[in-house]
Motif scaffolding. Structure first.
Motif, PDB file in Angstrom:
ATOM      1  N   ALA A  24       0.821  -1.238  -0.011  1.00 49.75           N
ATOM      2  CA  ALA A  24      -0.026  -0.128   0.004  1.00 49.75           C
ATOM      3  C   ALA A  24       0.873   1.214   0.001  1.00 49.75           C
ATOM      4  CB  ALA A  24      -1.086  -0.071   1.270  1.00 49.75           C
ATOM      5  N   TYR A  25       0.319   2.351  -0.584  1.00 46.12           N
ATOM      6  CA  TYR A  25       1.213   3.694  -0.723  1.00 46.12           C
ATOM      7  C   TYR A  25       0.385   4.269   0.362  1.00 46.12           C
ATOM      8  CZ  TYR A  25       3.791   2.470  -4.573  1.00 46.12           C
ATOM      9  OH  TYR A  25       4.956   1.995  -5.521  1.00 46.12           O
ATOM     10  N   ARG A  26       1.115   5.079   1.155  1.00 48.21           N
ATOM     11  CA  ARG A  26       0.645   6.176   2.008  1.00 48.21           C
ATOM     12  C   ARG A  26       0.611   7.444   1.480  1.00 48.21           C
ATOM     13  NH1 ARG A  26      -0.745   6.401   7.024  1.00 48.21           N
ATOM     14  NH2 ARG A  26       0.049   4.379   7.614  1.00 48.21           N
ATOM     15  N   PRO A  53      -5.824  -3.454 -15.612  1.00 48.97           N
ATOM     16  CA  PRO A  53      -6.262  -2.175 -15.923  1.00 48.97           C
ATOM     17  C   PRO A  53      -5.151  -1.183 -15.474  1.00 48.97           C
ATOM     18  CG  PRO A  53      -7.852  -3.292 -14.225  1.00 48.97           C
ATOM     19  CD  PRO A  53      -6.567  -4.176 -14.653  1.00 48.97           C
ATOM     20  N   SER A  54      -5.393  -0.110 -15.979  1.00 51.44           N
ATOM     21  CA  SER A  54      -4.247   1.105 -15.840  1.00 51.44           C
ATOM     22  C   SER A  54      -4.193   1.375 -14.680  1.00 51.44           C
ATOM     23  CB  SER A  54      -4.302   2.162 -16.780  1.00 51.44           C
ATOM     24  OG  SER A  54      -3.576   3.075 -16.656  1.00 51.44           O
ATOM     25  N   GLY A  55      -3.055   1.605 -13.835  1.00 49.75           N
ATOM     26  CA  GLY A  55      -2.955   2.193 -12.437  1.00 49.75           C
ATOM     27  C   GLY A  55      -3.282   1.192 -11.457  1.00 49.75           C
ATOM     28  N   CYS A  56      -3.361  -0.344 -11.916  1.00 50.00           N
ATOM     29  CA  CYS A  56      -3.714  -1.299 -11.009  1.00 50.00           C
ATOM     30  C   CYS A  56      -2.716  -1.675  -9.999  1.00 50.00           C
ATOM     31  CB  CYS A  56      -4.379  -2.430 -11.629  1.00 50.00           C
ATOM     32  SG  CYS A  56      -3.417  -3.513 -12.298  1.00 50.00           S
ATOM     33  N   GLY A  57      -1.385  -1.342 -10.432  1.00 51.20           N
ATOM     34  CA  GLY A  57      -0.301  -1.719  -9.623  1.00 51.20           C
ATOM     35  C   GLY A  57       0.715  -2.783 -10.474  1.00 51.20           C
ATOM     36  N   LYS A  58       0.825  -2.678 -11.526  1.00 52.86           N
ATOM     37  CA  LYS A  58       1.784  -3.583 -12.111  1.00 52.86           C
ATOM     38  C   LYS A  58       3.240  -3.256 -11.999  1.00 52.86           C
ATOM     39  CE  LYS A  58      -0.297  -3.063 -16.324  1.00 52.86           C
ATOM     40  NZ  LYS A  58      -1.459  -1.690 -15.806  1.00 52.86           N
ATOM     41  N   THR A  59       3.496  -1.761 -12.159  1.00 50.82           N
ATOM     42  CA  THR A  59       4.723  -1.128 -11.927  1.00 50.82           C
ATOM     43  C   THR A  59       5.141  -1.571 -10.556  1.00 50.82           C
ATOM     44  OG1 THR A  59       4.473   0.106 -14.012  1.00 50.82           O
ATOM     45  CG2 THR A  59       6.219   0.651 -12.223  1.00 50.82           C
ATOM     46  N   THR A  60       4.165  -1.264  -9.765  1.00 47.88           N
ATOM     47  CA  THR A  60       4.483  -1.308  -8.281  1.00 47.88           C
ATOM     48  C   THR A  60       4.762  -2.756  -8.014  1.00 47.88           C
ATOM     49  OG1 THR A  60       2.891   0.294  -7.767  1.00 47.88           O
ATOM     50  CG2 THR A  60       3.350  -1.033  -5.907  1.00 47.88           C
ATOM     51  N   LEU A  61       4.203  -3.640  -8.526  1.00 54.47           N
ATOM     52  CA  LEU A  61       4.715  -5.218  -8.467  1.00 54.47           C
ATOM     53  C   LEU A  61       5.772  -5.384  -9.022  1.00 54.47           C
ATOM     54  CD1 LEU A  61       3.778  -8.334  -8.012  1.00 54.47           C
ATOM     55  CD2 LEU A  61       2.918  -8.127 -10.373  1.00 54.47           C
ATOM     56  N   THR A 207       2.321  -5.733 -19.734  1.00 55.05           N
ATOM     57  CA  THR A 207       2.024  -4.856 -20.999  1.00 55.05           C
ATOM     58  C   THR A 207       0.670  -4.514 -21.195  1.00 55.05           C
ATOM     59  OG1 THR A 207       2.041  -4.960 -23.385  1.00 55.05           O
ATOM     60  CG2 THR A 207       1.821  -7.265 -22.008  1.00 55.05           C
ATOM     61  N   HIS A 208       0.051  -3.517 -21.897  1.00 54.06           N
ATOM     62  CA  HIS A 208      -1.047  -3.166 -22.252  1.00 54.06           C
ATOM     63  C   HIS A 208      -1.614  -3.549 -23.233  1.00 54.06           C
ATOM     64  CE1 HIS A 208      -0.860   0.434 -19.176  1.00 54.06           C
ATOM     65  NE2 HIS A 208      -1.922  -0.072 -18.749  1.00 54.06           N
ATOM     66  N   ASP A 209      -0.841  -4.306 -24.200  1.00 56.12           N
ATOM     67  CA  ASP A 209      -1.220  -4.934 -25.630  1.00 56.12           C
ATOM     68  C   ASP A 209      -1.406  -6.315 -25.336  1.00 56.12           C
ATOM     69  OD1 ASP A 209      -1.147  -5.725 -28.040  1.00 56.12           O
ATOM     70  OD2 ASP A 209       0.300  -4.458 -28.628  1.00 56.12           O
ATOM     71  N   GLY A 225      -8.464  -4.659 -10.663  1.00 57.82           N
ATOM     72  CA  GLY A 225      -8.147  -3.412 -10.351  1.00 57.82           C
ATOM     73  C   GLY A 225      -7.823  -3.416  -8.980  1.00 57.82           C
ATOM     74  N   ARG A 226      -7.295  -2.062  -8.606  1.00 57.60           N
ATOM     75  CA  ARG A 226      -6.793  -2.065  -6.970  1.00 57.60           C
ATOM     76  C   ARG A 226      -7.665  -2.494  -6.106  1.00 57.60           C
ATOM     77  NH1 ARG A 226      -5.134   3.369  -8.600  1.00 57.60           N
ATOM     78  NH2 ARG A 226      -6.811   4.003  -7.489  1.00 57.60           N
ATOM     79  N   PRO A 227      -7.351  -3.034  -5.156  1.00 60.79           N
ATOM     80  CA  PRO A 227      -6.003  -3.295  -4.880  1.00 60.79           C
ATOM     81  C   PRO A 227      -5.744  -4.879  -5.645  1.00 60.79           C
ATOM     82  CG  PRO A 227      -7.280  -3.761  -2.878  1.00 60.79           C
ATOM     83  CD  PRO A 227      -8.171  -3.104  -3.881  1.00 60.79           C
TER      84      PRO A 227
HETATM   85  N1  LIG Z   1       5.614   6.196  -5.207  1.00 59.71           N
HETATM   86  C1  LIG Z   1       4.033   6.371  -4.878  1.00 59.71           C
HETATM   87  N2  LIG Z   1       3.606   6.981  -4.025  1.00 59.71           N
HETATM   88  C2  LIG Z   1       2.121   6.985  -3.839  1.00 59.71           C
HETATM   89  N3  LIG Z   1       1.391   6.353  -4.820  1.00 59.71           N
HETATM   90  C3  LIG Z   1       1.848   5.629  -5.785  1.00 59.71           C
HETATM   91  C4  LIG Z   1       3.272   5.642  -5.794  1.00 59.71           C
HETATM   92  N4  LIG Z   1       3.623   4.869  -7.059  1.00 59.71           N
HETATM   93  C5  LIG Z   1       2.292   4.341  -7.576  1.00 59.71           C
HETATM   94  N5  LIG Z   1       1.391   4.873  -6.743  1.00 59.71           N
HETATM   95  C6  LIG Z   1      -0.143   4.712  -6.925  1.00 59.71           C
HETATM   96  O1  LIG Z   1      -0.367   3.436  -7.088  1.00 59.71           O
HETATM   97  C7  LIG Z   1      -1.126   3.048  -8.163  1.00 59.71           C
HETATM   98  C8  LIG Z   1      -0.313   1.959  -9.082  1.00 59.71           C
HETATM   99  O2  LIG Z   1       0.511   2.486  -9.719  1.00 59.71           O
HETATM  100  P1  LIG Z   1       1.334   1.744 -10.599  1.00 59.71           P
HETATM  101  O3  LIG Z   1       2.289   2.482 -11.242  1.00 59.71           O
HETATM  102  O4  LIG Z   1       1.889   0.469  -9.938  1.00 59.71           O
HETATM  103  O5  LIG Z   1       0.394   1.233 -11.840  1.00 59.71           O
HETATM  104  P2  LIG Z   1       0.356   0.489 -13.270  1.00 59.71           P
HETATM  105  O6  LIG Z   1      -0.441  -0.831 -13.095  1.00 59.71           O
HETATM  106  O7  LIG Z   1       1.797   0.294 -13.481  1.00 59.71           O
HETATM  107  O8  LIG Z   1      -0.108   1.655 -14.114  1.00 59.71           O
HETATM  108  P3  LIG Z   1       0.127   1.853 -15.719  1.00 59.71           P
HETATM  109  O9  LIG Z   1      -0.752   0.508 -16.222  1.00 59.71           O
HETATM  110  O10 LIG Z   1      -0.532   3.086 -15.994  1.00 59.71           O
HETATM  111  O11 LIG Z   1       1.384   1.652 -15.853  1.00 59.71           O
HETATM  112  C9  LIG Z   1      -1.480   4.215  -8.891  1.00 59.71           C
HETATM  113  O12 LIG Z   1      -2.626   4.555  -8.258  1.00 59.71           O
HETATM  114  C10 LIG Z   1      -0.513   5.190  -8.288  1.00 59.71           C
HETATM  115  O13 LIG Z   1      -1.062   6.419  -8.218  1.00 59.71           O
END
Ligand SMILES: Nc1ncnc2c1ncn2[C@@H]1O[C@H](COP(=O)(O)OP(=O)(O)OP(=O)(O)O)[C@@H](O)[C@H]1O
Ligand SMILES: [Mg+2]
Lengths: 286, 278
Positions: A24-26, A53-61, A207-209, A225-227
């Motif tokens: 989780a992000y604070r 979905p976009s913004g679901c947390g893939k990059t975070t993962l 990927t989104h594709d 989607g999130r979470p």
């Molecule tokens: N450093 C951070 N601090 C706070 N919130 C963050 C941070 N990084 C990402 N988020 C939030 O976490 C959520 C997921 O972000 P993330 O970049 O992991 O999504 P994603 O699935 O990679 O999106 P995309 O498909 O658009 O690349 C988003 O709502 C983003 O706003």
């Protein structure tokens, strides 16, 4: 090498296993749960694509998996061993993003050699490997060019060579081809698959594709989607050569996979359409 | 020639394409220079003409011809060159010391967020002191010779250098840092291979800015107490109402600033060759 299990084990550990990962992000005093309860494994030699979905947390993962952002809970095992406590990325991984992140003050060759310098590989050997990789990726003659003089596709090829220079076992890709035109994309995809397969490497491709996911991967994970958590998993079985991007698109079954995954993504088709469940829940909370 | 069939062809093509563009740049550069010369000549003509019309304005503003005479005289008897040389030494030393210390401090603040947060208010406080307010103390500490001017010059430069280089270090793309970490880089390697080179653009912006500050510091130091230097010449001529002589020393000061700026530009092109490709 230090990460292989010391005890003999009947089933060798997969290169990467993720168990009940949560993050989780604070932000502004609020807790935003991004990764819910996520479990999956990447087998040796396997290419797994992750769509969601976009913004679901893939990059975070991806960043949590390689120790760049600490996870809140759950386990991340590289060849059976957990990440070290200081959050250092495990050795033997390659990491590539949509941004090529080439250093503008280095030539293509020196950009590719970056990883060898950090590892202290002798210069001559590094040079030879970097040149060989550039040649394999069709960049013969561009070793001395600065990134600013290269096209987007060429830059991404240099980035791919840089990712492969230390001969990583596992490759982590975060939408590496998203900014490329369709033609260039297919060519680089084919090169990437070939290099991954030939080197017996494993890869995780975000990927989104959806077509890219189905044509490249052995398995496609659909995230909610999130979470986020794994919503569906498809084992892709197409009747064509693994690096044949056009053949994949022409094989029977390709369209079915794409349609299925598209339906799983639950993307609203109009304002009347239903939003992704996770997203609407998060929105209702805020 | 055989390169044409290999992948080298586009590179060869590029350098050929570059030629006409360079030519166009050269021509427009010549035009800019021409307009600049015409403007300067027009200004000097009007100035000269005005001062010939009235002896009062000749006294107040000096005339370009009188300024020219003083310049020539100063060059011939060596006083102008000696003054310029001393001020150049003070400015150059202050510029180098101030930028070296400031840049090293600014870059190393990247290493520790904690330290940078601790020292932030102190930097702001030091940076807000007008340097001239320090002059009396500096003369007490460093005497009336070269050292006090170098100290004034250094102090005028150091905070600016610190702030610009720290800003450069903070501007490094976090994704870039992550990438280096996945390639196995430790913090000192990230600093050397990424933070320092990507801060160079900001550091050079700071260097160009501080040429002027270093010169101001040295000249203010000379105003306070000195027996030689362009600041000394300006101060002395001013107190004798020798306006053309003031302007002659000012021309020397401008020339000095231009030379230093040119040298910084040369160093920039030498240290950042990839910039030509941006
Ligand atoms: N450093 C951070 N601090 C706070 N919130 C963050 C941070 N990084 C990402 N988020 C939030 O976490 C959520 C997921 O972000 P993330 O970049 O992991 O999504 P994603 O699935 O990679 O999106 P995309 O498909 O658009 O690349 C988003 O709502 C983003 O706003
Ligand atoms: Mg992302």
């Amino acid at each position: 090498m230090s990460q292989g299990p010391l005890h003999p084990s009947p089933h060798p550990a997969p290169p990467l296993a993720v168990e009940h990962l949560a993050k989780a992000y604070r932000t502004g005093g609020r807790l935003l749960p991004v990764v819910g309860d996520l479990t999956f494994a990447l087998a040796r030699g396997e290419i797994v694509a992750i769509v969601g979905p976009s913004g679901c947390g893939k990059t975070t993962l991806l960043n949590a998996v390689c120790g760049l952002t600490p996870a809140d809970s759950g386990r991340i095992l590289w060849n059976g061993a957990p990440l070290d406590r200081r959050g250092r990325p495990p050795s033997g991984i390659g990491y590539m993003l949509q941004k090529d992140l080439l250093l503008p003050w280095r030539t293509a060759l020196d950009n590719v050699k970056l990883g060898t310098e950090l590892r202290g590989m002798p210069r001559g050997q590094a040079d030879e490997r970097a040149r060989a990789l550039l040649d394999q990726l069709g960049l013969h003659g561009f070793a001395g060019a600065y990134p600013a003089t290269l096209s987007g596709g060429m830059r991404q090829r240099v980035a791919l060579a840089r990712t492969l220079i230390n001969d990583p076992d596992v490759l982590l890709f975060d939408e590496p081809f998203a900014a490329l035109d369709f033609q260039t994309k297919l060519l680089i995809e084919a090169d990437t698959v070939r290099l991954v397969r030939d080197g017996a490497k494993s890869a995780l491709l975000i990927t989104h594709d959806i077509e890219e996911a189905v044509s490249i991967a052995d398995r496609v994970l659909v995230l909610s989607g999130r979470p986020t958590a794994v919503k569906a998993s498809y084992t892709i079985d197409l009747d064509c050569a693994p690096d044949d991007m056009i053949g994949a698109r022409e094989s029977a079954g390709f369209g079915d996979y794409v349609r299925q995954i598209w339906a799983d993504l639950d993307i609203p088709r109009s304002t009347l359409g239903c939003a992704g469940r996770g997203i609407s829940r998060a929105a209702a909370r805020s | 020639m055989s390169d044409a069939v290999t992948g080298l062809a586009p590179i060869a093509g590029k350098s050929q394409n570059a030629l006409p563009r360079d030519g166009a740049r050269l021509r427009s550069g010549a035009l800019v220079l021409l307009v600049q010369i015409v403007l300067l000549a027009a200004l000097l003509t009007v100035w000269e003409w005005q001062t010939r019309l009235s002896p009062q304005s000749a006294f107040l503003f000096g005339s370009p011809s009188a300024i020219g005479r003083f310049l020539w005289q100063g060059l011939a008897d060596g006083t102008l060159l000696r003054d310029a040389g001393v001020t150049a030494l003070e400015t150059g030393l202050g510029f180098l010391i101030g930028n070296l210390v400031g840049t090293l401090a600014g870059l190393s603040l990247w290493y520790s967020t904690f330290v940078s947060r601790v020292v932030q208010p102190f930097i702001v406080a030091i940076g807000s002191i007008p340097i001239i307010a320090l002059a009396p103390i500096i003369i007490i500490w460093f005497g009336t010779g070269l050292a006090s001017k170098v100290a004034m010059s250094t102090l005028s430069v150091v905070v600016v250098a610190l702030v610009t280089s720290y800003k450069g270090a903070l501007g490094v793309d976090p994704d870039q840092i992550n990438l280096l970490r996945t390639l196995g880089a430790r913090k000192p390697q990230i600093f050397a291979k990424l933070v320092v080179p990507s801060s160079l653009a900001d550091i050079f912006a700071g260097l160009k800015l501080t040429v002027g500050f270093a010169l101001i510091g040295a000249i203010v130091g000379e105003f306070m107490s000195s027996s030689v230097g362009l600041g000394h010449a300006i101060f002395q001529a001013g107190s004798l109402y020798a306006i053309p002589k003031v302007f002659a020393a000012l021309v020397g000061t401008i020339a000095l600033a231009l030379v230093l700026t040119f040298l910084v530009g040369r160093a920039e092109r030498m240290l950042m060759p990839w910039r030509d490709h941006l």
